[in-house]
Write a protein that holds these residues in place. Structure first.
Motif, PDB file in Angstrom:
ATOM      1  N   PHE A  70      -4.927  55.231 -43.532  1.00  0.00           N
ATOM      2  CA  PHE A  70      -5.990  54.189 -42.941  1.00  0.00           C
ATOM      3  C   PHE A  70      -5.836  53.347 -44.106  1.00  0.00           C
ATOM      4  CE2 PHE A  70      -7.185  58.247 -41.312  1.00  0.00           C
ATOM      5  CZ  PHE A  70      -8.244  57.939 -40.161  1.00  0.00           C
ATOM      6  N   PHE A  71      -5.398  52.168 -43.927  1.00  0.00           N
ATOM      7  CA  PHE A  71      -5.117  51.074 -44.923  1.00  0.00           C
ATOM      8  C   PHE A  71      -6.601  50.465 -45.193  1.00  0.00           C
ATOM      9  CE2 PHE A  71      -0.897  51.528 -43.580  1.00  0.00           C
ATOM     10  CZ  PHE A  71       0.028  51.070 -44.673  1.00  0.00           C
ATOM     11  N   TYR A  72      -6.714  50.220 -46.569  1.00  0.00           N
ATOM     12  CA  TYR A  72      -7.950  49.304 -47.161  1.00  0.00           C
ATOM     13  C   TYR A  72      -7.516  47.786 -47.295  1.00  0.00           C
ATOM     14  CZ  TYR A  72      -9.788  53.919 -48.889  1.00  0.00           C
ATOM     15  OH  TYR A  72     -10.131  55.025 -49.199  1.00  0.00           O
ATOM     16  N   ASP A  73      -6.276  47.296 -47.764  1.00  0.00           N
ATOM     17  CA  ASP A  73      -6.317  46.054 -47.945  1.00  0.00           C
ATOM     18  C   ASP A  73      -4.582  45.964 -47.695  1.00  0.00           C
ATOM     19  OD1 ASP A  73      -5.838  43.512 -48.747  1.00  0.00           O
ATOM     20  OD2 ASP A  73      -6.854  43.595 -50.824  1.00  0.00           O
ATOM     21  N   SER A  74      -4.444  45.252 -46.602  1.00  0.00           N
ATOM     22  CA  SER A  74      -2.987  45.181 -46.357  1.00  0.00           C
ATOM     23  C   SER A  74      -2.078  44.094 -47.352  1.00  0.00           C
ATOM     24  CB  SER A  74      -2.667  44.617 -44.901  1.00  0.00           C
ATOM     25  OG  SER A  74      -3.309  43.383 -44.999  1.00  0.00           O
ATOM     26  N   ASN A  75      -2.893  43.296 -48.016  1.00  0.00           N
ATOM     27  CA  ASN A  75      -2.313  42.249 -49.030  1.00  0.00           C
ATOM     28  C   ASN A  75      -1.673  43.138 -50.193  1.00  0.00           C
ATOM     29  OD1 ASN A  75      -2.645  40.004 -47.539  1.00  0.00           O
ATOM     30  ND2 ASN A  75      -5.010  39.991 -48.307  1.00  0.00           N
ATOM     31  N   LEU A  76      -2.413  44.346 -50.442  1.00  0.00           N
ATOM     32  CA  LEU A  76      -1.631  45.087 -51.673  1.00  0.00           C
ATOM     33  C   LEU A  76      -0.335  45.381 -51.376  1.00  0.00           C
ATOM     34  CD1 LEU A  76      -4.838  47.166 -52.503  1.00  0.00           C
ATOM     35  CD2 LEU A  76      -4.198  45.026 -53.704  1.00  0.00           C
ATOM     36  N   ILE A  77      -0.059  45.624 -49.897  1.00  0.00           N
ATOM     37  CA  ILE A  77       1.166  46.307 -49.759  1.00  0.00           C
ATOM     38  C   ILE A  77       2.321  45.103 -50.056  1.00  0.00           C
ATOM     39  CG2 ILE A  77       2.848  46.689 -47.647  1.00  0.00           C
ATOM     40  CD1 ILE A  77       1.189  48.972 -48.388  1.00  0.00           C
ATOM     41  N   PHE A  78       1.866  43.973 -49.830  1.00  0.00           N
ATOM     42  CA  PHE A  78       2.896  42.896 -49.808  1.00  0.00           C
ATOM     43  C   PHE A  78       3.045  42.640 -51.412  1.00  0.00           C
ATOM     44  CE2 PHE A  78       1.091  41.797 -45.636  1.00  0.00           C
ATOM     45  CZ  PHE A  78       2.084  42.221 -44.916  1.00  0.00           C
ATOM     46  N   ASP A  79       1.921  42.843 -52.089  1.00  0.00           N
ATOM     47  CA  ASP A  79       2.178  42.666 -53.605  1.00  0.00           C
ATOM     48  C   ASP A  79       2.910  43.700 -54.035  1.00  0.00           C
ATOM     49  OD1 ASP A  79       0.426  40.423 -53.713  1.00  0.00           O
ATOM     50  OD2 ASP A  79      -1.402  41.648 -54.099  1.00  0.00           O
ATOM     51  N   LEU A  80       2.966  44.762 -53.722  1.00  0.00           N
ATOM     52  CA  LEU A  80       3.739  45.920 -54.102  1.00  0.00           C
ATOM     53  C   LEU A  80       5.254  45.919 -53.880  1.00  0.00           C
ATOM     54  CD1 LEU A  80       3.811  48.681 -55.550  1.00  0.00           C
ATOM     55  CD2 LEU A  80       3.123  49.801 -53.049  1.00  0.00           C
ATOM     56  N   ILE A  81       5.399  45.324 -52.640  1.00  0.00           N
ATOM     57  CA  ILE A  81       6.838  45.080 -52.115  1.00  0.00           C
ATOM     58  C   ILE A  81       7.658  43.995 -52.990  1.00  0.00           C
ATOM     59  CG2 ILE A  81       8.357  44.046 -50.411  1.00  0.00           C
ATOM     60  CD1 ILE A  81       6.548  45.416 -48.297  1.00  0.00           C
ATOM     61  N   ASP A  82       6.551  42.887 -53.424  1.00  0.00           N
ATOM     62  CA  ASP A  82       7.061  41.600 -54.367  1.00  0.00           C
ATOM     63  C   ASP A  82       7.515  42.359 -55.595  1.00  0.00           C
ATOM     64  OD1 ASP A  82       7.511  39.143 -54.681  1.00  0.00           O
ATOM     65  OD2 ASP A  82       5.798  39.027 -56.010  1.00  0.00           O
ATOM     66  N   HIS A  83       6.769  43.155 -56.026  1.00  0.00           N
ATOM     67  CA  HIS A  83       6.849  43.878 -57.615  1.00  0.00           C
ATOM     68  C   HIS A  83       8.219  44.869 -57.368  1.00  0.00           C
ATOM     69  CE1 HIS A  83       5.993  46.121 -61.389  1.00  0.00           C
ATOM     70  NE2 HIS A  83       6.396  47.285 -60.530  1.00  0.00           N
ATOM     71  N   MET A  84       8.249  45.656 -56.180  1.00  0.00           N
ATOM     72  CA  MET A  84       9.593  46.283 -56.179  1.00  0.00           C
ATOM     73  C   MET A  84      10.907  45.422 -56.391  1.00  0.00           C
ATOM     74  SD  MET A  84       8.467  49.117 -53.322  1.00  0.00           S
ATOM     75  CE  MET A  84      10.024  49.973 -53.194  1.00  0.00           C
ATOM     76  N   ASP A  85      10.694  44.355 -55.424  1.00  0.00           N
ATOM     77  CA  ASP A  85      11.798  43.347 -55.349  1.00  0.00           C
ATOM     78  C   ASP A  85      12.090  42.798 -56.777  1.00  0.00           C
ATOM     79  OD1 ASP A  85      13.728  41.879 -53.915  1.00  0.00           O
ATOM     80  OD2 ASP A  85      12.387  40.150 -54.149  1.00  0.00           O
ATOM     81  N   LYS A  86      11.275  42.399 -57.431  1.00  0.00           N
ATOM     82  CA  LYS A  86      11.390  41.799 -58.646  1.00  0.00           C
ATOM     83  C   LYS A  86      11.821  42.578 -59.719  1.00  0.00           C
ATOM     84  CE  LYS A  86       7.901  38.011 -57.806  1.00  0.00           C
ATOM     85  NZ  LYS A  86       6.865  37.557 -58.377  1.00  0.00           N
ATOM     86  N   ASN A  87      11.554  43.883 -59.470  1.00  0.00           N
ATOM     87  CA  ASN A  87      11.937  45.028 -60.477  1.00  0.00           C
ATOM     88  C   ASN A  87      12.924  45.981 -60.040  1.00  0.00           C
ATOM     89  OD1 ASN A  87       9.733  44.661 -63.135  1.00  0.00           O
ATOM     90  ND2 ASN A  87       8.707  44.489 -61.112  1.00  0.00           N
ATOM     91  N   ASP A  88      13.595  45.548 -59.157  1.00  0.00           N
ATOM     92  CA  ASP A  88      14.773  46.346 -58.447  1.00  0.00           C
ATOM     93  C   ASP A  88      14.429  47.825 -58.074  1.00  0.00           C
ATOM     94  OD1 ASP A  88      17.403  46.507 -57.717  1.00  0.00           O
ATOM     95  OD2 ASP A  88      17.985  47.240 -59.515  1.00  0.00           O
ATOM     96  N   TYR A  89      13.575  48.029 -57.454  1.00  0.00           N
ATOM     97  CA  TYR A  89      12.898  49.511 -57.010  1.00  0.00           C
ATOM     98  C   TYR A  89      13.238  49.477 -55.391  1.00  0.00           C
ATOM     99  CZ  TYR A  89      10.120  50.608 -61.261  1.00  0.00           C
ATOM    100  OH  TYR A  89       9.755  50.802 -62.313  1.00  0.00           O
ATOM    101  N   GLN A  90      13.915  50.578 -55.063  1.00  0.00           N
ATOM    102  CA  GLN A  90      14.514  50.827 -53.859  1.00  0.00           C
ATOM    103  C   GLN A  90      13.580  51.480 -52.832  1.00  0.00           C
ATOM    104  OE1 GLN A  90      17.152  50.919 -56.369  1.00  0.00           O
ATOM    105  NE2 GLN A  90      17.011  48.810 -55.937  1.00  0.00           N
TER     106      GLN A  90
END
Length: 266
Positions: A70-90
């Motif tokens: 059950f998602f609380y705030d979907s925008n947090l997902i996109f922030d997390l993906i952005d963080h992964m992309d910038k910091n080279d997490y797969q």
């Protein structure tokens, strides 16, 4: 920010009745993909099917989320993906040992109820036959690792889930995993857990026991209470807006393989 047309949220669905409710609050403006898991297609086989169906497609990032998330705030997902992309997490997700009281298994493996994959990078190296060879205890995975922060039991030799090999393969092939924290228990509920982002914000609640919904009364009552809490009890997703993948005759083929193996042993 990552182009949302290159992100999809994928669920291996064991219970479509629950999925049609919870998916209404999944992250918006991205494709929803459902793998039909009602015939026993789940876990490692589902991961492999995902790579088969989506390789060479447009998706760069895949959010894996079960239908009891059950998602609380979907925008947090996109922030997390952005963080992964910038910091080279797969890969990111919650450990399957040490953070949830009833999941006392391997602390290096992610539980697939929720995970984010840099699908594009992983697909470049993914090989199912090779990945399967990693389903074993590999000491170097745990060398110089400190697990003192884990609050519950864990077992570094656990091979509880057949899909652990996917994460072991990733670790030993230099893919970076971002491990997320989680809250468990949640208020009076001893089973559910809340997934947190890097700032301690609540991304989603995971109830567990999706398969039991509308099958066993106690879990149906319990999950219905969460549906009411998230104000989605009456919601109903139009499946025309979902990309659905089915693996025909999967259960039959699985049974036949089992019969053949038994006959060979005899």
């Amino acid at each position: 920010m990552i182009d949302k047309t290159k992100i999809a949220i994928l669920t291996t669905v064991a219970n479509f009745e629950l999925y049609k409710k919870t998916a209404t609050i999944f992250p918006e403006n991205i494709d929803k993909i459902a793998i039909d898991g009602t015939t026993g297609l789940y876990g490692l086989n589902s991961i492999d099917f995902m790579f088969q169906k989506l390789k060479n497609k447009k998706y760069e990032w895949i959010i894996m989320a079960d239908e009891d998330v059950f998602f609380y705030d979907s925008n947090l997902i996109f922030d997390l993906i952005d963080h992964m992309d910038k910091n080279d997490y797969q890969i990111c997700g919650v450990r399957d040992g040490g953070l949830i009281k009833h999941r006392f298994h391997n602390p290096e493996a992610i539980n697939t109820f929720f995970s984010i994959l840099n699908f594009k990078k992983l697909a470049e190296n993914y090989n199912f036959q090779l990945v399967k060879t990693y389903q074993k205890f590999i000491p170097e995975i745990y060398t110089n690792k400190d697990y003192s922060f884990l609050k519950y039991n864990y077992d570094i030799q656990s091979l509880k889930e057949p899909y652990y090999c996917f994460y072991f393969w990733a670790i030993l092939n230099d893919f970076k995993i971002l491990y997320l924290d989680t809250i468990n228990p949640v208020n009076d509920d001893q089973t559910g857990n809340i997934i947190l982002d890097l700032n301690g914000n609540k991304i989603a609640f995971h109830s567990w026991y999706a398969r039991a919904y509308k099958v066993y009364e106690d879990q149906t009552i319990r999950i219905d209470a969460f549906l009411n809490e998230f104000q989605i009890q009456a919601a109903y997703l139009n499946m025309k807006n979902v990309i659905v993948f089915k693996k025909r005759f999967f259960n039959l083929k699985k049974r036949l393989k089992g019969i053949i193996k038994k006959s060979i042993k005899k």
